[in-house]
Design a protein around this motif. Structure first.
Motif, PDB file in Angstrom:
ATOM      1  N   MET A  47      -2.859 -10.427  -2.920  1.00 22.49           N
ATOM      2  CA  MET A  47      -1.967 -11.343  -3.640  1.00 22.49           C
ATOM      3  C   MET A  47      -1.618 -10.697  -4.967  1.00 22.49           C
ATOM      4  O   MET A  47      -2.471 -10.035  -5.579  1.00 22.49           O
ATOM      5  CB  MET A  47      -2.685 -12.675  -3.894  1.00 22.49           C
ATOM      6  N   LEU A 103      -2.818  -0.318  -5.623  1.00 22.18           N
ATOM      7  CA  LEU A 103      -3.921   0.638  -5.420  1.00 22.18           C
ATOM      8  C   LEU A 103      -5.284  -0.043  -5.389  1.00 22.18           C
ATOM      9  O   LEU A 103      -6.307   0.616  -5.200  1.00 22.18           O
ATOM     10  CB  LEU A 103      -3.901   1.687  -6.547  1.00 22.18           C
ATOM     11  N   SER A 124       1.122  -1.000  -8.553  1.00 17.31           N
ATOM     12  CA  SER A 124       0.730   0.202  -7.800  1.00 17.31           C
ATOM     13  C   SER A 124       0.187  -0.105  -6.411  1.00 17.31           C
ATOM     14  O   SER A 124       0.162   0.767  -5.550  1.00 17.31           O
ATOM     15  CB  SER A 124      -0.335   0.968  -8.587  1.00 17.31           C
TER      16      SER A 124
HETATM   17  P1  FAD Z   1      -1.753  -2.852 -10.758  1.00 18.45           P
HETATM   18  O1  FAD Z   1      -0.979  -3.843 -11.538  1.00 18.45           O
HETATM   19  O2  FAD Z   1      -1.062  -1.646 -10.283  1.00 18.45           O
HETATM   20  O3  FAD Z   1      -2.997  -2.444 -11.681  1.00 18.45           O
HETATM   21  C1  FAD Z   1      -3.719  -1.235 -11.455  1.00 18.45           C
HETATM   22  C2  FAD Z   1      -5.177  -1.505 -11.269  1.00 18.45           C
HETATM   23  O4  FAD Z   1      -5.751  -2.051 -12.441  1.00 18.45           O
HETATM   24  C3  FAD Z   1      -5.505  -2.493 -10.168  1.00 18.45           C
HETATM   25  O5  FAD Z   1      -5.478  -1.888  -8.897  1.00 18.45           O
HETATM   26  C4  FAD Z   1      -6.895  -2.950 -10.583  1.00 18.45           C
HETATM   27  O6  FAD Z   1      -7.899  -2.038 -10.178  1.00 18.45           O
HETATM   28  C5  FAD Z   1      -6.820  -2.924 -12.097  1.00 18.45           C
HETATM   29  N1  FAD Z   1      -6.506  -4.266 -12.588  1.00 18.45           N
HETATM   30  C6  FAD Z   1      -5.296  -4.781 -12.867  1.00 18.45           C
HETATM   31  N2  FAD Z   1      -5.412  -6.047 -13.344  1.00 18.45           N
HETATM   32  C7  FAD Z   1      -6.730  -6.326 -13.337  1.00 18.45           C
HETATM   33  C8  FAD Z   1      -7.493  -7.474 -13.712  1.00 18.45           C
HETATM   34  N3  FAD Z   1      -6.933  -8.588 -14.204  1.00 18.45           N
HETATM   35  N4  FAD Z   1      -8.822  -7.429 -13.551  1.00 18.45           N
HETATM   36  C9  FAD Z   1      -9.443  -6.314 -13.080  1.00 18.45           C
HETATM   37  N5  FAD Z   1      -8.757  -5.193 -12.713  1.00 18.45           N
HETATM   38  C10 FAD Z   1      -7.431  -5.209 -12.854  1.00 18.45           C
HETATM   39  N6  FAD Z   1      -8.695  -7.229  -8.651  1.00 18.45           N
HETATM   40  C11 FAD Z   1      -9.433  -6.560  -7.770  1.00 18.45           C
HETATM   41  O7  FAD Z   1      -9.354  -5.331  -7.722  1.00 18.45           O
HETATM   42  N7  FAD Z   1     -10.276  -7.217  -6.926  1.00 18.45           N
HETATM   43  C12 FAD Z   1     -10.403  -8.582  -6.936  1.00 18.45           C
HETATM   44  O8  FAD Z   1     -11.194  -9.130  -6.167  1.00 18.45           O
HETATM   45  C13 FAD Z   1      -9.603  -9.307  -7.851  1.00 18.45           C
HETATM   46  N8  FAD Z   1      -9.645 -10.665  -7.887  1.00 18.45           N
HETATM   47  C14 FAD Z   1      -8.879 -11.339  -8.798  1.00 18.45           C
HETATM   48  C15 FAD Z   1      -8.954 -12.744  -8.871  1.00 18.45           C
HETATM   49  C16 FAD Z   1      -8.213 -13.459  -9.794  1.00 18.45           C
HETATM   50  C17 FAD Z   1      -8.323 -14.975  -9.850  1.00 18.45           C
HETATM   51  C18 FAD Z   1      -7.361 -12.764 -10.673  1.00 18.45           C
HETATM   52  C19 FAD Z   1      -6.537 -13.522 -11.680  1.00 18.45           C
HETATM   53  C20 FAD Z   1      -7.275 -11.385 -10.623  1.00 18.45           C
HETATM   54  C21 FAD Z   1      -8.026 -10.652  -9.699  1.00 18.45           C
HETATM   55  N9  FAD Z   1      -7.945  -9.245  -9.623  1.00 18.45           N
HETATM   56  C22 FAD Z   1      -8.740  -8.574  -8.719  1.00 18.45           C
HETATM   57  C23 FAD Z   1      -7.138  -8.471 -10.574  1.00 18.45           C
HETATM   58  C24 FAD Z   1      -5.702  -8.143 -10.144  1.00 18.45           C
HETATM   59  O9  FAD Z   1      -5.058  -9.288  -9.686  1.00 18.45           O
HETATM   60  C25 FAD Z   1      -5.619  -7.059  -9.074  1.00 18.45           C
HETATM   61  O10 FAD Z   1      -6.407  -5.958  -9.450  1.00 18.45           O
HETATM   62  C26 FAD Z   1      -4.180  -6.572  -8.891  1.00 18.45           C
HETATM   63  O11 FAD Z   1      -3.355  -7.634  -8.516  1.00 18.45           O
HETATM   64  C27 FAD Z   1      -4.126  -5.485  -7.839  1.00 18.45           C
HETATM   65  O12 FAD Z   1      -2.824  -5.065  -7.617  1.00 18.45           O
HETATM   66  P2  FAD Z   1      -2.343  -3.598  -8.005  1.00 18.45           P
HETATM   67  O13 FAD Z   1      -3.313  -2.594  -7.489  1.00 18.45           O
HETATM   68  O14 FAD Z   1      -0.944  -3.468  -7.594  1.00 18.45           O
HETATM   69  O15 FAD Z   1      -2.494  -3.649  -9.584  1.00 18.45           O
END
Ligand code: FAD
Length: 494
Positions: free
Chosen positions: A361, A256, A254
């Protein structure tokens, strides 16, 4: 008289519990609502907030100010240099506005709790009511305990309890309305605030003009933008999320997270919306993609529950004390190579370059890069945690700390330390055609086929060298063995 809402990581008008309650209170009392945000350079410093994130927050405030102005609500933004003085400064402002009631949403990090405790004291002394509301999690920390009454430290049973709680207490997904329009007299009374400008970035978080332009196009700010991203994701990608989310090249997730971190979108709204796209109201039923996405959003709640229950994770301590005794390498050259994406492992380097360029990332790559730092390079995971925080537009202490704990096996619900990601296998599995690598590592664009994952060992050394791509700084097999021995030894000493 007036009522004040203090914005922090909740920069939105819709589905914001404290803002909604503040607005209702103002309406009942027949007084105007004033909104406030404090820019704290020392907090940015202490919390390692990335310049890209500060930029995103400030641009978000511009949009928020306009949206609130349409409701005749003034948004006052001030930079307060010394964070210790924030509670006093807030009291001064309340006096100036003749306000007797302050609202804010609760943050669970230790520094924030201390600041709020200080503010509660000042409010009591000054006869101001201060309402702090639990808004940032869908299920508040403390609500979910295991059969023995303890806080869960493992995600899966916690998630089951999280789902059951929401099904039982459907109102946790209720929508909080946007604030009501202020009496029109507010325009005149607070005209100075309406005319004021959003401050520019503090000197410790400035970015270059080139970065400004880049981040502006990559990360459009604001609540409407967050909602349109959410709808687009749910329309186009969410149903296949379970199958596609791990492939970093295609836009399958997403994106997001920057909005959740700034609070332009609440996770409550996100889960409610995902549910409305499903054929069932059960969060663990119907379409698998939607279910998986909801379970990912839940991770955000999970790590907040962990932080609220074990606040020492905020203090640079591993969740599991026995992991304190691992002897880390403090190899500056290796750390510099990791930071700049020059390790000779294409998937790791692509990931780090994506982070450096975008402030973002992909999740799979976060796990690969974090595991590589802690296990292959045996560098102190806190160095990596810090670097991520300093560069992420979505930097969120609880999620970042949780992700690093998971990847370095030092955290809650860890990968067992002997399960070590093989970066080459990860690369072959999740970036099969090497598209992600070629996008971020231009030196390897000329490398074809399977060699993209490990050019020097797979007959593409000449092209890689010509492009200026470095050789591997460590070898997988040796690093793996060194890691196993070092973790074992550290745990033995625990
Ligand atoms: P999507 O796949 O669309 O997921 C939707 C939402 O779910 C995300 O926006 C996030 O809010 C939540 N989410 C998803 N996976 C995780 C997870 N493993 N842990 C917590 N929330 C999650 N996320 C952050 O928001 N901030 C950070 O500083 C952060 N640091 C990270 C560091 C490491 C080493 C790792 C392994 C993961 C980290 N994450 C972090 C979790 C995750 O990588 C990101 O939330 C995600 O990549 C964001 O992309 P998206 O919004 O497209 O996620």
């Amino acid at each position: 008289d007036a009522v004040v809402h203090w914005f922090k990581c909740d920069l939105r008008t819709k589905d914001n519990k404290a803002l909604d309650t503040a607005s209702e209170t103002a309406k009942e009392k027949g007084v105007p609502l004033v909104a406030m945000y404090i820019v704290s350079p020392q907090d940015f410093e202490a919390h390692l907030t990335a310049p890209v994130r500060v930029d995103f927050i400030l641009r978000t405030l511009e949009v928020l100010k306009e949206e609130l102005a349409m409701l005749d609500i003034p948004l006052y933004v001030e930079t307060v240099e010394k964070r210790k003085t924030i509670p006093d400064r807030i009291m001064e402002l309340l006096k100036e506005w003749n306000a007797r009631h302050l609202f804010a949403n609760l943050e669970y990090e230790v520094d924030e709790l201390r600041r709020e405790a200080e503010l509660v004291r000042s409010c009591l002394e000054n006869g101001v009511a201060f309402d702090v509301m639990a808004d940032t999690c869908i299920v508040s920390p403390g609500e979910l305990t295991s059969g023995t009454g303890k806080q869960y430290s493992v995600y899966t049973p916690w998630f089951r309890a999280w789902i059951a709680y929401i099904h039982e207490h459907n109102d946790v997904l209720d929508l909080f309305g946007p604030p009501s329009k202020n009496p029109s007299s507010a325009r005149k009374r607070f005209s100075k605030i309406f005319d004021s400008k959003i401050p520019s970035a503090p000197s410790n978080k400035k970015i270059t003009d080139e970065e400004k332009t880049r981040f502006k196009s990559m990360w459009p700010p604001g609540e409407a933008e967050a909602h349109s991203r959410l709808s687009k994701f749910l329309d186009d990608r969410a149903r296949k999320y379970d199958e596609t989310r791990n492939f970093p090249f295609a836009a399958t997730t997403s994106c997001l997270s920057a909005h959740f971190a700034a609070g332009t979108l609440s996770t409550r709204t996100a889960v409610r919306a995902a549910r409305s796209y499903n054929s069932t109201t059960k969060l663990n039923g119907g379409n698998q993609g939607l279910q998986t996405w909801i379970s990912e959003v839940a991770w955000r709640d999970f790590y907040r529950h962990v932080l609220a229950h074990w606040p020492y994770v905020c203090m640079n301590k591993p969740f599991k004390p026995e992991y304190t005794n691992i002897t880390w390498e403090y190899n500056d050259e290796h750390f510099a190579a990791w930071c700049s994406g020059q390790t000779g492992y294409p998937i790791v380097d692509a990931a780090m370059r994506q982070l450096n360029h975008c402030g973002y990332m992909h999740n799979r790559c976060r796990m690969i890069a974090a595991s590589f730092l802690a296990k292959h390079l045996l560098l102190d995971w806190r160095m990596g945690e810090r670097y991520f925080m300093e560069h992420l537009v979505d930097g969120d202490f609880a999620s970042n700390n949780g992700g690093w704990g998971f990847s370095a096996s030092t955290g809650v619900d860890p990968q067992p330390y002997f399960r070590i990601f093989n970066p080459l296998l990860q690369s072959e599995r999740f970036d099969k055609e090497g598209e992600y690598i070629r996008k971020w590592v231009p030196e390897l664009r000329g490398v074809g086929g399977n060699a993209i994952h490990d050019p020097y060992e797979r007959g593409a050394g000449r092209e890689a060298k010509k492009g200026g791509y470095p050789e591997r700084i460590v070898r997988h097999k040796e690093s793996r063995e060194r890691c196993l021995a070092r973790y074992k030894e550290g745990l033995g000493r625990g």
